[in-house]
Design a protein around this motif. Structure first.
Motif, PDB file in Angstrom:
ATOM      1  N   SER A  86      46.726  51.354  30.881  1.00 47.41           N
ATOM      2  CA  SER A  86      47.660  50.309  31.293  1.00 47.41           C
ATOM      3  C   SER A  86      48.703  50.012  30.224  1.00 47.41           C
ATOM      4  CB  SER A  86      46.896  49.022  31.624  1.00 47.41           C
ATOM      5  OG  SER A  86      46.143  48.577  30.502  1.00 47.41           O
ATOM      6  N   GLY A 133      51.539  42.605  37.661  1.00 49.32           N
ATOM      7  CA  GLY A 133      50.439  43.218  36.914  1.00 49.32           C
ATOM      8  C   GLY A 133      49.368  42.218  36.550  1.00 49.32           C
ATOM      9  N   ARG A 138      47.174  41.361  39.523  1.00 53.23           N
ATOM     10  CA  ARG A 138      46.197  42.395  39.892  1.00 53.23           C
ATOM     11  C   ARG A 138      45.023  42.451  38.931  1.00 53.23           C
ATOM     12  NH1 ARG A 138      51.016  45.452  40.796  1.00 53.23           N
ATOM     13  NH2 ARG A 138      50.756  46.422  38.746  1.00 53.23           N
ATOM     14  N   GLN A 146      48.358  43.946  29.301  1.00 58.93           N
ATOM     15  CA  GLN A 146      48.260  45.354  29.646  1.00 58.93           C
ATOM     16  C   GLN A 146      47.772  46.209  28.487  1.00 58.93           C
ATOM     17  OE1 GLN A 146      52.335  46.045  31.243  1.00 58.93           O
ATOM     18  NE2 GLN A 146      51.300  46.763  33.077  1.00 58.93           N
TER      19      GLN A 146
END
Length: 269
Positions: A69, A261, A264, A200
């Motif tokens: 990610s 992002g 999720r 991330q």
């Protein structure tokens, strides 16, 4: 009870104490000169990093191997730096070289870059390392839907509010008022983007580096031509307003991508 365990059991006290310590350190040296601001920021940054090292050492580690990610985080950082460079060149170009002002020397530029680095490290350590991370953990425990998204929005809102500034601005006119409203929006969008980068990548140093580079690229061209650092974000200048609105528009798609992002993800990378 260990210090990390103490933090986990008293997240609110941990956040309040960290913020209070940062404020105290920011006022350790009086004055608003670049040198004084650098000392203030260094003191605050060192204090917050020490708190993280003692109470949440995992946040300072660089993850190995780098999560997949993180590729998106690097792309977002590249976009942020491109926006910063464009904003810096536009600001310098629209304002032009200040008449009668001696360009800064190498020592002044070095101090400016050091200040950018210190600011990036301090603000990311506090707002992402302490606030965002603590908010996310607290919301996860409470069973909140999409905890990272809510935590990012909350920490970014605080980041934006703290960027409200107008103490040295000209009389309130349309340009002034739009700048006054626009700067916290720009800062909040930037906070969302940096929260996405950290979530991330799981790497606070990546967010800190991107933040420092953004400050440097967006302000160095103007500093190099004027020799002065802007003391307030609200200048009353139409040229500055145009750059501010442009960066807000360019930040929106990056912030939207970061929010998607974060929505999720169930937990930090």
């Amino acid at each position: 009870m260990s210090l990390p365990a103490l933090r986990r059991h008293h997240l609110l006290a941990y956040v309040v104490a960290s913020c209070t310590l940062a404020v105290v350190c920011l006022n350790v040296v009086p004055g608003s000169s670049p040198g004084a601001v650098a000392v203030q920021t260094a003191a605050a940054g060192t204090a917050v990093l020490a708190v993280l090292a003692l109470f949440d050492p995992a946040v300072l580690k660089i993850r190995r191997p780098i999560p997949r990610s993180a590729r998106g985080a690097f792309l977002v950082c590249a976009g942020v730096l491109a926006i910063a460079l464009a904003a810096g060149l536009a600001t310098a170009g629209l304002a032009g070289a200040a008449a009668g002002i001696k360009p800064p020397g190498s020592a002044d530029i070095a101090l400016f870059l050091i200040l950018c680095l210190l600011t990036g490290v301090f603000e990311e350590a506090l707002f992402r390392g302490v606030l965002f991370r603590s908010f996310a953990e607290s919301l996860e425990r409470a069973g909140t839907c999409r905890p990272l998204l809510v935590a990012a929005a909350a920490s970014a809102a605080i980041f934006g509010i703290l960027h409200v500034s107008g103490t040295a601005a000209p009389p309130a006119d349309a340009v002034f008022l739009v700048q006054l409203a626009g700067k916290p929006v720009q800062a909040a969008l930037f906070g969302v983007i940096m929260a996405g980068v950290y979530a991330q990548s799981g790497n606070l140093w990546l967010a800190s580096g991107a933040h420092a580079a953004f400050n440097a690229l967006s302000e160095l061209p103007s500093f190099a031509t004027s020799g002065q650092l802007v003391e307030t974000y609200v200048t009353g200048s139409p040229a500055d307003l145009a750059v501010l609105l442009g960066t807000i528009a360019l930040f929106v798609p990056l912030a939207v991508a970061a929010l998607r992002g974060l929505a999720r993800a169930d937990r930090l990378a």
